[in-house]
Write an enzyme that holds these catalytic residues in place. Structure first.
Site, PDB file in Angstrom:
ATOM      1  N   GLY A  54      35.465 -30.648 -23.129  1.00  0.00           N
ATOM      2  CA  GLY A  54      34.048 -30.396 -22.884  1.00  0.00           C
ATOM      3  C   GLY A  54      33.198 -31.605 -23.237  1.00  0.00           C
ATOM      4  N   ASP A 112      30.175 -31.891 -24.262  1.00  0.00           N
ATOM      5  CA  ASP A 112      29.415 -31.794 -25.509  1.00  0.00           C
ATOM      6  C   ASP A 112      30.260 -32.228 -26.705  1.00  0.00           C
ATOM      7  OD1 ASP A 112      27.447 -30.796 -23.918  1.00  0.00           O
ATOM      8  OD2 ASP A 112      27.320 -28.832 -24.886  1.00  0.00           O
ATOM      9  N   ARG A 113      31.525 -31.891 -26.695  1.00  0.00           N
ATOM     10  CA  ARG A 113      32.411 -32.258 -27.809  1.00  0.00           C
ATOM     11  C   ARG A 113      32.541 -33.770 -27.915  1.00  0.00           C
ATOM     12  NH1 ARG A 113      37.844 -29.136 -26.817  1.00  0.00           N
ATOM     13  NH2 ARG A 113      38.268 -29.713 -29.008  1.00  0.00           N
ATOM     14  N   THR A 145      27.358 -21.112 -27.701  1.00  0.00           N
ATOM     15  CA  THR A 145      28.019 -19.951 -27.113  1.00  0.00           C
ATOM     16  C   THR A 145      29.437 -19.846 -27.661  1.00  0.00           C
ATOM     17  OG1 THR A 145      26.704 -20.222 -25.105  1.00  0.00           O
ATOM     18  CG2 THR A 145      28.668 -18.850 -24.943  1.00  0.00           C
ATOM     19  N   THR A 147      26.802   1.244 -38.433  1.00  0.00           N
ATOM     20  CA  THR A 147      27.498   0.415 -37.440  1.00  0.00           C
ATOM     21  C   THR A 147      26.802  -0.911 -37.197  1.00  0.00           C
ATOM     22  OG1 THR A 147      28.398   2.379 -36.360  1.00  0.00           O
ATOM     23  CG2 THR A 147      28.351   0.344 -35.065  1.00  0.00           C
ATOM     24  N   ASP A 206      30.132 -27.474 -34.177  1.00  0.00           N
ATOM     25  CA  ASP A 206      29.063 -27.264 -33.201  1.00  0.00           C
ATOM     26  C   ASP A 206      29.033 -25.786 -32.845  1.00  0.00           C
ATOM     27  OD1 ASP A 206      27.289 -27.200 -31.074  1.00  0.00           O
ATOM     28  OD2 ASP A 206      28.106 -28.959 -30.085  1.00  0.00           O
TER      29      ASP A 206
END
Length: 276
Positions: free
Chosen positions: A115, A117-118, A142, A198, A139
């Site tokens: 990816g 971004d990495r 999502t 819950t 990071d």
């Protein structure tokens, strides 16, 4: 003679688009400083782009001292930005897709599949780490990635796990009765550990489970043989949309750099454009 470069860096993710205006003093040479963040805004992928706000940030900037760049993991979102670009008084943005141009050695089995971004995070980490010191980059978006930069500055791989939002959505989508917990709920107050109903039980699992996973991955990487010959422990960096939630609980371990990806993107744009 020194002058400054303004950059509008745009990171188009799976669920959000981030816009940052950065400032770099030129010539850069070998300074150990990331481009300085002057303005930042984030929006959901389907929200209107804040063109008016961006124009205000960039007004009165000489065109030759201003650059724009866009990258990310969401081609549809990138197209949305580029299509309406004429609404900004800037030359069309540099679109960064080809990671082969990155100033970074990528030492994994399939470098082209990492990816973007990495890799941008790793490029920024290479500015901050000391010579012969490695880095670990957390990071939280999502997905949450925990990646390693070797002591010689190469991207060495890492781990990927679901982030807050993806974990919450999975619990809701793949069970019959569990409610969807918005990530914003986690920002209002620290979740209790022992959930008595819950909703609180899910909040507890999302928050403390993510924190525990990140802590353990940092620990595992710190003790990896890759760092055995390094004269100092790896620099640990925390970034991403969920980083502010984890930062108070990791301040003994990490350096908080919430916009590391965009600062890495600005560095890549400077390198590709030949700016020194």
């Amino acid at each position: 003679m020194t002058h400054s470069l303004k950059q509008l860096a745009i990171d188009v993710g799976n669920s959000r688009i981030k816009f940052v205006v950065l400032h770099t003093n030129l010539p850069v040479k070998d300074c150990k400083q990331l481009p300085l963040v002057e303005h930042a805004v984030s929006m959901a992928i389907d929200e209107p782009v804040p063109w008016d706000q961006l124009r205000n940030w960039l007004s009165n900037q000489p065109e030759e001292h201003c650059q724009s760049v866009v990258a990310g993991s969401n081609p549809r979102g990138i197209k949305k930005i580029v299509t309406d670009w004429a609404l900004l008084p800037l030359l069309p943005p540099l679109e960064v897709f080809n990671t082969e141009d990155f100033p970074l050695n990528i030492e994994v089995d399939e470098p082209r599949k990492v990816g973007i971004d990495r890799l941008l995070n790793a490029i920024a980490a290479n500015i901050l780490r000391n010579i012969n010191q490695g880095a670990i980059i957390v990071d939280t978006g999502t997905a949450t990635t925990v990646d390693v930069v070797s002591p010689d500055g190469h991207f060495a791989g890492g781990s990927i796990l679901p982030g807050f939002e993806l974990s919450a959505k999975s619990l809701h989508d793949y069970t019959a009765l569990l409610p969807l917990i918005p990530v914003a709920d986690l920002r209002q107050e620290e979740p209790v550990v022992l959930g008595k109903h819950t909703t609180n039980a899910i909040r507890s699992g999302l928050f403390w489970g993510q924190l525990g996973a990140v802590r353990e991955l940092i620990h595992q990487f710190q003790n990896h043989s890759l760092f055995n010959s390094s004269p100092e422990p790896p620099l640990v960096l925390l970034t991403g949309g969920g980083s502010s939630l984890l930062a108070p609980h990791l301040d003994d371990l990490v350096r908080f750099e919430p916009l590391l990806t965009l600062q890495g993107l600005a560095i890549v744009a400077q390198k590709i454009s030949g700016i020194r």
